[in-house]
Design a protein around this motif. Structure first.
Motif: not given
Length: 465
Positions: A72-76, A86-93, A435-440
C-alpha cells in the motif's frame, strides 16, 4: 490454496527497471513534442526543475519505505501520518490515475498495431493486450518483474541508440537538410522564445512524463531486501530518467529547429531515417509497442498493490486483499482489467487531440499523490524525536527546506492546471474526483461502522518482515 502475505520476489534490477519502465514511455516519445511547442528549447529548464522536485518526492517516499516497507506504500503512510481520509483520497486517486493512463496506453497499442496489420480491427488488439497483461499480472511477482525488466531494456536501448545516432548526425551531418548543432537551441527566437509563460505552461506535460516513478515505493512490500534495494533505486533511477529526457531533447532540438518538432511526424523516426535506416518507422513502432505494454504492465501492478494495501486497512472491499497461491492479489488485477474493458468504448469516442487532456488529468492525479507523499513524510518527521530521526537509514536531504520547497512546487503545478484554459478542465475533473472520493469514504465508513469492531483489523506490518 491462498497465501497470507505478498511474496518478496523483486530483486534490485527488477525495481530499478520497473521505475524506468513506468516513467519512460508516452510522455517522452509523444508528449515531449507538445512540451517543446509550448516552451521551445527552454523546456529543458522545465524538465530540470520538475525533475529536482520529483527527486525530493522520491527521497521522501524512500525515507518512509525503508523505515516501514509495507503493502500500500504511500496510501498506508498517508493513513498513518495524515489520517484515514487522506489515505483514502491518496490510494483511490492513484488507482484513478493508473486507470486513465492505462486507457490511453491500451488504445495507443491498438493504433501502433494497426501500422502492421491495418486490416485487423483495432478493438481486437485492445482486447488482446488487456487479457495478456491481466494474465501476466496473475503470475508470480517474479514473472512480472522479469517481463518488466526486458521491456524496459528495449526502451532504454532505443533511447541510448537515438542519443548516439543523434550525436553522430550533429558531428558528421548525416542526412540533415539544415546544418545541425547546438546553435538551434537559441537561433529560432532565442532559448526562451515564449518566455517564462511557455515554460510554466509546459509543466502539465513535463510532470506527466515523470509520472509512474513512485512505483518504487509500492514495490517495497515485495522487494527482497528493501533497506538496500530501495535507496539504491531511488538514488539512481531519477537521475537516469532526468538524463534520458534532457539528453534526448537536447539532441532532438540540436538536429531539428524546435518549431518543426512534431509537425513532420515523429522526430525519433526522422533521426533513424537520417542515419540511413529504411525501416526506421517499423523500429520505432516496435519500441513504442514495448513501451505501451510496459506502461500497462506497471500501472496494473501498482494500482493492484495499492488497492490490496487499502483493503488490508479497511479502506477498500475485503475481496481486494485475497491472495492467490502465488502471493498475487488476484481480485485487484481482475477489477483493473474490467475497468479497462469498460473504458475501451470511451477511447473510441475521443478526438485525436485528446492527449493533452488525458495528460493533464493524469498530471493532477500524479501531483496530488506526490503532494500527499511529501506531506506524509513531514508529518512522520514531526512525530519523531531527534533521536529517532537520527536513526533513519535513508533520511531526506536538506531537511526541512527541500521537502517544503517541493510541497510549494506541487501546489504551484496544481494552480498552473487551473490557470491555462487547455488544462483547466483537468483540474475541474480532478476536484470533482476528490469530492466523490470524500463522499464515498463517509458512505463507506457508515456502512462498515457496525461491523468494524467485530472484525479483527489487519496488521500491515506483517509484510515488512
Amino acid at each position: 490454496m491462498q497465501t497470507q502475505t505478498l511474496t518478496r520476489g523483486l530483486s534490485a534490477r527488477h525495481i530499478r527497471f520497473m521505475a524506468l519502465g513506468s516513467a519512460i514511455g508516452t510522455g517522452l516519445f509523444y508528449g515531449s513534442a507538445a512540451a517543446i511547442q509550448m516552451a521551445g528549447p527552454a523546456v529543458l529548464l522545465a524538465y530540470l526543475i520538475g525533475g529536482a522536485a520529483v527527486y525530493m518526492v522520491m527521497r521522501a517516499l524512500g525515507e518512509m519505505a525503508v523505515h516501514n516497507p509495507v503493502a500500500g506504500s504511500f496510501g498506508h503512510y498517508a493513513t498513518s501520518y495524515l489520517g484515514p481520509l487522506a489515505g483514502v483520497i491518496t490510494g483511490w486517486t492513484y488507482a484513478f490515475e493508473m486507470i486513465i493512463v492505462c486507457l490511453a496506453d491500451v488504445t495507443a497499442f491498438g493504433i501502433y498495431m494497426s501500422l502492421w496489420f491495418p486490416e485487423v480491427d483495432r478493438w481486437v488488439w485492445v482486447l488482446s493486450i488487456i487479457f495478456f497483461i491481466g494474465a501476466l499480472n496473475l503470475c508470480s511477482v517474479k514473472v512480472f518483474g522479469e517481463m518488466e525488466f526486458w521491456l524496459s531494456i528495449v526502451k532504454v536501448g532505443a533511447i541510448v541508440a537515438m542519443i548516439i545516432g543523434g550525436v553522430a548526425i550533429i558531428l558528421f551531418g548525416f542526412g540533415s537538410a539544415e546544418a545541425s548543432g547546438l546553435h538551434h537551441l537559441w537561433s529560432h527566437g532565442g532559448f526562451m522564445p515564449n518566455g517564462w509563460g511557455g515554460v510554466v505552461a509546459s509543466l502539465a506535460v513535463v510532470m506527466f512524463a515523470f509520472g509512474g516513478i513512485e512505483i518504487i515505493g509500492i514495490s517495497a512490500g515485495e522487494a527482497q531486501d528493501p533497506q538496500r534495494t530501495i535507496p539504491r533505486a531511488i538514488n539512481a533511477v531519477p537521475v537516469r530518467i532526468l538524463l534520458f529526457y534532457v539528453l534526448t531533447l537536447t539532441v532532438l532540438m540540436s538536429i531539428f529547429p524546435w518549431p518543426q518538432i512534431g509537425s513532420q511526424g515523429s522526430p525519433f523516426v526522422q533521426i533513424f531515417e537520417s542515419l540511413g535506416i529504411p525501416a526506421a518507422a517499423h523500429i520505432l513502432n516496435a519500441v513504442v509497442i514495448s513501451a505501451a505494454i510496459s506502461a500497462i504492465n506497471s500501472d496494473i501492478f501498482g494500482a493492484g498493490r495499492m488497492l490490496y494495501g487499502m483493503a488490508r486497512q479497511g479502506q477498500a472491499p475485503q475481496s481486494f486483499a485475497k491472495l492467490s497461491a502465488n502471493g498475487v492479489p488476484w481480485m485487484t488485477v481482475l477489477v483493473m482489467a474490467a475497468a479497462l474493458l469498460l473504458g475501451v468504448v470511451l477511447n473510441y469516442l475521443m478526438p485525436k487531440d485528446v492527449f493533452l487532456l488525458i495528460a493533464s488529468i493524469a498530471t493532477f492525479a500524479t501531483v496530488w499523490v506526490w503532494l500527499m507523499i511529501l506531506l506524509s513524510q513531514v508529518a512522520m518527521r514531526r512525530r519523531m524525536s531527534k533521536e529517532q530521526a537520527a536513526e533513519l537509514k535513508f533520511p531526506v536531504p536538506f531537511w526541512p527546506y527541500a521537502p517544503l520547497a517541493a510541497i510549494g512546487f506541487m501546489l504551484f503545478v496544481i494552480g498552473v492546471l487551473g490557470y491555462f484554459e487547455d488544462t483547466r478542465s483537468a483540474l475541474l475533473v480532478g476536484m470533482v474526483w476528490v469530492a466523490l472520493v470524500v463522499a464515498g469514504h463517509f458512505l463507506w465508513s457508515r456502512v462498515l461502522a457496525p461491523n468494524a469492531e467485530a472484525q479483527p483489523q489487519p496488521q500491515p506490518q506483517r509484510d515488512a518482515a
